[in-house]
Design a protein around this motif. Structure first.
Motif, PDB file in Angstrom:
ATOM      1  N   ALA A   7     -29.348 -55.486  28.514  1.00 11.87           N
ATOM      2  CA  ALA A   7     -27.936 -55.137  28.684  1.00 11.87           C
ATOM      3  C   ALA A   7     -27.597 -54.963  30.157  1.00 11.87           C
ATOM      4  O   ALA A   7     -26.514 -55.362  30.614  1.00 11.87           O
ATOM      5  N   GLN A  62     -24.755 -57.080  32.063  1.00  9.89           N
ATOM      6  CA  GLN A  62     -23.647 -56.405  32.736  1.00  9.89           C
ATOM      7  C   GLN A  62     -23.495 -56.898  34.169  1.00  9.89           C
ATOM      8  O   GLN A  62     -22.376 -57.129  34.639  1.00  9.89           O
ATOM      9  N   ASN A  92     -18.429 -57.974  27.471  1.00 10.95           N
ATOM     10  CA  ASN A  92     -18.569 -56.750  26.700  1.00 10.95           C
ATOM     11  C   ASN A  92     -20.035 -56.543  26.354  1.00 10.95           C
ATOM     12  O   ASN A  92     -20.698 -57.433  25.808  1.00 10.95           O
ATOM     13  N   LEU A  93     -20.564 -55.383  26.693  1.00 16.25           N
ATOM     14  CA  LEU A  93     -21.985 -55.103  26.543  1.00 16.25           C
ATOM     15  C   LEU A  93     -22.466 -55.290  25.107  1.00 16.25           C
ATOM     16  O   LEU A  93     -23.465 -55.965  24.837  1.00 16.25           O
ATOM     17  N   TYR A  94     -21.725 -54.715  24.159  1.00 13.33           N
ATOM     18  CA  TYR A  94     -22.175 -54.720  22.771  1.00 13.33           C
ATOM     19  C   TYR A  94     -22.071 -56.097  22.129  1.00 13.33           C
ATOM     20  O   TYR A  94     -22.878 -56.454  21.272  1.00 13.33           O
ATOM     21  N   CYS A 137     -22.601 -58.954  23.742  1.00 16.34           N
ATOM     22  CA  CYS A 137     -23.760 -59.699  24.242  1.00 16.34           C
ATOM     23  C   CYS A 137     -25.033 -59.297  23.508  1.00 16.34           C
ATOM     24  O   CYS A 137     -25.821 -60.157  23.097  1.00 16.34           O
ATOM     25  N   ILE A 138     -25.223 -57.991  23.345  1.00 14.30           N
ATOM     26  CA  ILE A 138     -26.421 -57.515  22.658  1.00 14.30           C
ATOM     27  C   ILE A 138     -26.434 -57.980  21.208  1.00 14.30           C
ATOM     28  O   ILE A 138     -27.457 -58.412  20.680  1.00 14.30           O
ATOM     29  N   LEU A 139     -25.287 -57.918  20.551  1.00 11.54           N
ATOM     30  CA  LEU A 139     -25.196 -58.342  19.158  1.00 11.54           C
ATOM     31  C   LEU A 139     -25.588 -59.804  19.008  1.00 11.54           C
ATOM     32  O   LEU A 139     -26.390 -60.163  18.138  1.00 11.54           O
ATOM     33  N   ILE A 164     -29.320 -52.180  17.561  1.00 14.17           N
ATOM     34  CA  ILE A 164     -27.939 -52.176  18.045  1.00 14.17           C
ATOM     35  C   ILE A 164     -27.389 -50.759  18.079  1.00 14.17           C
ATOM     36  O   ILE A 164     -26.699 -50.354  19.030  1.00 14.17           O
ATOM     37  N   VAL A 193     -28.168 -48.793  21.252  1.00 15.87           N
ATOM     38  CA  VAL A 193     -27.604 -49.197  22.538  1.00 15.87           C
ATOM     39  C   VAL A 193     -26.776 -48.093  23.198  1.00 15.87           C
ATOM     40  O   VAL A 193     -26.922 -47.854  24.403  1.00 15.87           O
ATOM     41  N   PRO A 194     -25.873 -47.386  22.481  1.00 19.28           N
ATOM     42  CA  PRO A 194     -25.121 -46.322  23.152  1.00 19.28           C
ATOM     43  C   PRO A 194     -26.014 -45.245  23.764  1.00 19.28           C
ATOM     44  O   PRO A 194     -25.712 -44.714  24.832  1.00 19.28           O
ATOM     45  N   LYS A 212     -27.469 -46.634  26.976  1.00 14.82           N
ATOM     46  CA  LYS A 212     -26.483 -46.676  28.046  1.00 14.82           C
ATOM     47  C   LYS A 212     -26.370 -45.339  28.754  1.00 14.82           C
ATOM     48  O   LYS A 212     -26.119 -45.267  29.960  1.00 14.82           O
TER      49      LYS A 212
END
Length: 574
Positions: free
Chosen positions: A165, A169, A175-177, A179-181, A434, A437-438, A441
């Protein structure tokens, strides 16, 4: 003296967000081409592999030769947490972090010449299964599987997703989420469709991509600073400008031991005695008893191919020091005001972390050094690292859950049901990753690679002790192994909780308020302590209880002619 707000305002004027080095259309074309090739390889592997059986899906039918296995070993280990983490630690503290890579070279041979002969001869699918064959009972097997899955989430998956991530970035400003998704879903689909065969063949292609792209960036970076001599001369002075420093502090300075890999026994970063005796047990767990690594060698068509793979991977492991650690140091030389920032406000502006921005060393170097098109190649390298590590984790975690946990709940389940459950568990891993991820961060800013090692050393070393005893000491029984692990687990979790509660180690004007047990008891020495505690408890309890039945103790090393006579004699004496 300027205030923090004034320093930040001045920094924003001199260093606007780097719109001139974002990804271009040509870069995106390279990334898309990479995805097409990887998915095509996965589809071909899916069509050609035998995925209708457990051995075919989880162990590639035990038909792989040494070259793809050696490549898969390397890329299963080298994820984005290595590219980002090793380069970040290199930027922050010098070459010391490279010690882990040289330690791995030796432990890979320990795996190939001591452990793998036993594992293959036992016909095991998973490491917990070996514990059952060696000790009997089910509680060791289930405990190892559960703890391994926990470690995957808190170290492997979390480290990969955070560093991936971070690179996204810095590179794409997406959008971070989202891309990760996208990355995690594609990785999960690849693993679910082809099993270990697809994983190993795609890893082979990604190994060439990683090494080639990383070496290209290394050469270009050294050219910018005048070679290795320029690195030695310029790194000690790679500090942020005086106007951006905190007043009356020295935290902007580089580490005075930057070019010393192992340091004094009381060093708070890389004590030589702690590393050799304390870090090694945690590394033994990772290289010799971790499902992600061992599963690749279990897929070998013969013992000689498995041992050849460890030799090949050992040679490749020489590269990270030069391909990742030193480029991180070069990034600090070229972009010191960003990579080596010390003002919390400036760091938060640069990388959304007040603790420091050394972790952006590698992506900042890619965006600043590589020309258009080649930036896309390095982006593909990062995606390759992320996907190869995640697909290895997903495949191995699904194996652990299916074989070692689910089959204990559903004893009469069919092979088809196990295959379906294995694929569904991959989806669960994707969801958990997923959801994490928060949290990732919020915890960014530190040296990611060191964080992973520290957490691992709180929980993993006891298993290194138990696996060594299982292979070398036939007298150790299930009760000794179990109670040794339980005592070490309580001790390790207590230390880990304390480290999370007292996470602020001070520095840069802050007082270190941690308890003495954290401040003065380095995690490497703690690793040595719980390793010895586990071994001593296991041996004492085993000697005080009945001998293991012959059908269990025969799975120790003495059954196999895999070592020189001297080591076999040592195992007999022990």
């Amino acid at each position: 003296m300027a205030t923090s707000d004034e320093r930040l305002a001045l920094f924003k004027q001199e260093y606007p967000i780097h719109d001139d080095v974002v990804m271009t259309t040509a870069d995106f074309g390279v990334v898309v081409a990479y995805f097409i090739i990887i998915i095509a390889i996965g589809v071909v592997a899916m069509c050609c592999s035998n995925r209708s059986t457990i051995g075919g899906f989880f162990l590639a039918g035990r038909s792989m030769v040494f070259f793809p296995i050696g490549a898969s070993l390397f890329v299963s280990n080298i994820g984005t947490e290595h590219f980002i983490g090793l380069s970040g630690s290199g930027a922050a503290s010098g070459i010391g972090v490279g010690a882990w890579e040289f330690n791995a070279i030796l432990l890979l041979q320990l795996l190939g010449w001591v452990f793998i002969p036993v594992y293959i001869a036992c016909g095991t699918y998973t490491m917990p299964e070996y514990l059952t064959k060696r000790f009997g009972g089910e509680r060791l097997r289930v405990y190892f599987a559960v703890l391994s899955l926990i470690l995957y989430i808190f170290t492997k998956c979390s480290g990969d997703l955070f560093t991936g991530a971070l690179f996204i970035q810095q590179s794409l400003r997406w959008n971070l989420y989202l891309c990760i998704l996208v990355l995690v879903v594609i990785t999960g689909i690849l693993t679910m469709t082809g099993g270990l065969t697809a994983v190993i063949y795609t890893d082979t292609m990604q190994c060439a991509l990683m090494v080639g792209g990383g070496l290209w960036l290394m050469v270009e970076s050294f050219k910018r600073i005048g070679g290795y001599d320029g690195l030695v001369r310029k790194y000690p002075n790679a500090t942020t400008k005086a106007v951006y420093r905190l007043p009356n502090e020295t935290c902007h300075e580089t580490d005075k031991y930057s070019f010393q890999m192992l340091r004094g026994v009381d060093d708070d970063y890389m004590p030589w005695l702690g590393f050799l005796l304390g870090q090694t047990p945690g590394s033994i767990w990772y290289w010799c008893a971790d499902q992600v690594i061992v599963q690749r060698l279990l897929a070998a068509k013969s013992l000689s191919h498995a041992q050849g793979a460890t030799l090949m991977a050992g040679f490749i492991k020489v590269l990270p020091l030069f391909m990742m650690v030193m480029p991180g140091m070069i990034s600090r030389i070229l972009y010191a005001d960003e990579v080596a920032c010390v003002d919390p406000e400036i760091c938060n502006y640069v990388c959304q972390s007040e603790a420091g921005c050394s972790s952006i060393a590698y992506p900042r170097l890619v965006l600043g050094v590589m020309p258009e098109g080649l930036r896309g190649l390095m982006m593909a390298v990062m995606i390759a690292a992320l996907m190869s590590d995640l697909d290895s984790i997903f495949n191995s975690a699904s194996t652990l859950f299916t074989v070692d946990i689910y089959t204990k709940i559903r004893k009469s389940c069919s092979q088809r049901e196990q295959m379906v459950v294995g694929r569904l568990f991959i989806l669960v891993m994707v969801g958990v990753s997923i959801a994490w991820v928060p949290v990732l961060k919020e915890t960014q800013g530190g040296q990611v690679f060191i964080y992973i090692q520290e957490i691992t050393n709180y929980l993993a070393p006891p298993f290194a002790a138990i696996f060594l005893l299982a292979v070398l000491v036939p007298r150790v029984n299930e009760k000794g192994a179990f109670w040794g692990l339980m005592l070490a687990f309580v001790t390790g979790v207590t230390r880990m909780i304390l480290s999370f509660v007292y996470y602020d180690a001070g520095g840069c004007g802050k007082e270190d308020k941690r308890p003495i047990i954290l401040k003065n008891f380095h995690y490497m020495y703690f690793s040595l302590f719980i390793t010895l505690l586990t071994a001593a408890t296991a041996i004492i309890v085993s000697l005080c209880t009945e001998k293991p039945e012959p059908k269990y103790s025969c799975f120790a090393l003495e059954r196999f002619n895999a070592l020189p006579f001297s080591l076999l004699l040592l195992s007999r004496i022990l």
